[in-house]
Design a protein around this motif. Sequence first.
Motif, short mmCIF file in Angstrom:
data_model
loop_
_atom_site.label_atom_id
_atom_site.label_comp_id
_atom_site.label_asym_id
_atom_site.label_seq_id
_atom_site.Cartn_x
_atom_site.Cartn_y
_atom_site.Cartn_z
N ALA A 72 25.82 15.07 -8.98
CA ALA A 72 26.13 14.76 -7.79
C ALA A 72 25.64 16.17 -6.92
N PHE A 73 25.41 17.06 -7.39
CA PHE A 73 25.06 18.51 -7.15
C PHE A 73 23.92 18.53 -6.11
N ARG A 74 23.77 19.30 -5.19
CA ARG A 74 22.71 19.54 -4.42
C ARG A 74 21.65 19.91 -5.28
N PHE A 75 20.09 19.55 -4.97
CA PHE A 75 18.80 19.58 -5.65
C PHE A 75 19.14 19.35 -7.28
N ALA A 76 20.10 18.39 -7.46
CA ALA A 76 19.89 17.90 -9.15
C ALA A 76 18.65 17.40 -9.31
N PRO A 77 18.17 17.50 -10.51
CA PRO A 77 16.81 17.05 -10.91
C PRO A 77 17.04 15.61 -10.97
N PRO A 78 16.19 14.65 -10.66
CA PRO A 78 16.23 13.33 -10.65
C PRO A 78 16.21 12.92 -12.21
N GLN A 79 15.56 13.30 -13.01
CA GLN A 79 15.68 13.00 -14.32
C GLN A 79 17.01 13.25 -15.21
N LEU A 80 17.95 13.88 -14.41
CA LEU A 80 19.14 14.23 -15.18
C LEU A 80 19.99 13.11 -15.87
N LEU A 81 20.05 11.92 -14.84
CA LEU A 81 20.97 10.72 -15.16
C LEU A 81 20.24 10.29 -16.36
N VAL A 82 18.96 10.10 -16.72
CA VAL A 82 18.32 9.46 -17.80
C VAL A 82 18.64 10.44 -19.09
N LEU A 83 18.66 11.54 -18.73
CA LEU A 83 18.75 12.54 -19.80
C LEU A 83 20.30 12.49 -20.32
N GLU A 84 21.22 12.27 -19.36
CA GLU A 84 22.52 12.15 -19.85
C GLU A 84 22.75 10.93 -20.54
N GLU A 85 22.19 9.75 -20.21
CA GLU A 85 22.26 8.76 -21.10
C GLU A 85 21.78 8.77 -22.42
N GLU A 86 20.86 9.61 -22.68
CA GLU A 86 20.30 9.89 -24.07
C GLU A 86 21.35 10.80 -24.77
N LEU A 87 22.05 11.73 -23.95
CA LEU A 87 22.63 12.73 -24.55
C LEU A 87 23.96 12.03 -25.05
N PHE A 88 24.54 10.95 -24.28
CA PHE A 88 25.58 10.19 -24.67
C PHE A 88 25.53 9.41 -25.89
N LYS A 89 24.11 9.12 -26.19
CA LYS A 89 23.90 8.41 -27.60
C LYS A 89 23.84 9.31 -28.56
N LYS A 90 23.37 10.53 -28.29
CA LYS A 90 23.20 11.46 -29.47
C LYS A 90 24.41 12.13 -29.88
N ALA A 91 25.60 12.37 -28.91
CA ALA A 91 26.47 13.12 -29.05
C ALA A 91 27.54 12.55 -30.00
N ASP A 92 28.22 13.50 -30.80
CA ASP A 92 29.25 12.83 -31.77
C ASP A 92 30.48 12.92 -31.09
N VAL A 93 30.71 13.85 -30.11
CA VAL A 93 31.93 14.03 -29.56
C VAL A 93 31.62 14.69 -28.08
N VAL A 94 32.41 14.13 -27.15
CA VAL A 94 32.18 14.40 -25.91
C VAL A 94 33.48 14.85 -25.10
N PHE A 95 33.34 16.09 -24.50
CA PHE A 95 34.36 16.71 -23.59
C PHE A 95 34.14 16.69 -22.16
N THR A 96 35.11 16.45 -21.29
CA THR A 96 35.05 16.44 -19.75
C THR A 96 35.81 17.55 -19.44
N GLY A 97 35.50 17.94 -18.22
CA GLY A 97 35.94 19.15 -17.50
C GLY A 97 37.36 18.78 -16.78
N GLY A 98 38.01 17.58 -17.02
CA GLY A 98 39.07 17.32 -16.23
C GLY A 98 39.16 15.87 -16.26
N HIS A 99 40.51 15.48 -15.91
CA HIS A 99 40.89 13.95 -16.19
C HIS A 99 40.06 13.01 -15.22
N THR A 100 39.75 13.31 -14.06
CA THR A 100 38.93 12.39 -13.11
C THR A 100 37.84 12.17 -13.68
#
Length: 319
Positions: A72-100
């Motif tokens: 959602a940040f300005r100038f975010a690379p277009p491939q970021l969402l695709v790579l995030e989906e890949e990272l969710f599949k690879k990750a053993d544990v995920v932390f988020t920076g807040g409750h929202t």
Amino acid sequence: MNLQDSVFIVKIFLRDQNEDRKARLERLVNKVIADQNISNYLCWYYTPMALEYTSHLEPGVTIYDSMDELSAFRFAPPQLLVLEEELFKKADVVFTGGHTLYQAKKDRHHNIHPFPSSIDKYHFRAARYNTVDAEDQKHIPNPRFGFFGVIDERFDIELLKEVSSRRPDWHFVIIGPVVKIDEDDLPRAENIHYLGPKKYSELPNYISHWDISLVLFALNESTEFISPTKTPEYLAAGLPVISTPIKDVIKPYGENNLVYIADSADTFISYAEEELSKDSKKEWLAKVDRFLANESWDNTFEKMNLLINEVNKTSKIYV
């Protein structure tokens, strides 16, 4: 030197920008691992973009620390969402920076946990006892309303402009670098003071001489999921806080009457007048201290470390 007892920070520099960047970074990462004879390791990702040159690695544990909704940040690379989906599949544990952010992503991973901003409590608590004003702030009259942080597309330019024009007797101290937006778009007035970036160590000296601190974020795509670290930092410093309606500030700080939540210039001015008229904030400060009593980066580390080591107890990897 025993690697388990040491911390190494590796900075990678690319001289030739014309060369294949991803391939070069991958080779350099491999070289660091080989040179340091690293065989037992984990990968901790703050951004999915790092997968472009590390997806070949085989760590014992993979952690995705999703601090913000980077797409959602300005100038975010277009491939970021695709790579995030890949990272969710690879990750053993995920932390988020807040409750929202946790609520937005909790269905995308089986082992995901919210970790709102914590605090270097004693660093900011020093502001309560500091008596020396910063040199470039001495000339600014009171009352002072202060903000520190990156000034970018998240910054509420319009609210600052309106409040400062309606109350020219109030002075606004803005500390931090201006990035991704044009400096000419920032409001200019005799009662708005842009002091530029400051060192982390200097912040208590500045905020100790403010009357009210600000979480001055606009409501837009880039702020929908943020959990501003500055909120508990201001509170630890003993400063009243006025915030715009950021979800992770409303809950828990607003709901516990620790922070004013202003959704317009009118409510901002009303809350500021109310706070400036108070004779004492002793009771409020005691409530703040009770709320922050168990908050620290050390506690956050211990909780994260436990979750990481639960992932694979036989890996013998400890943070």
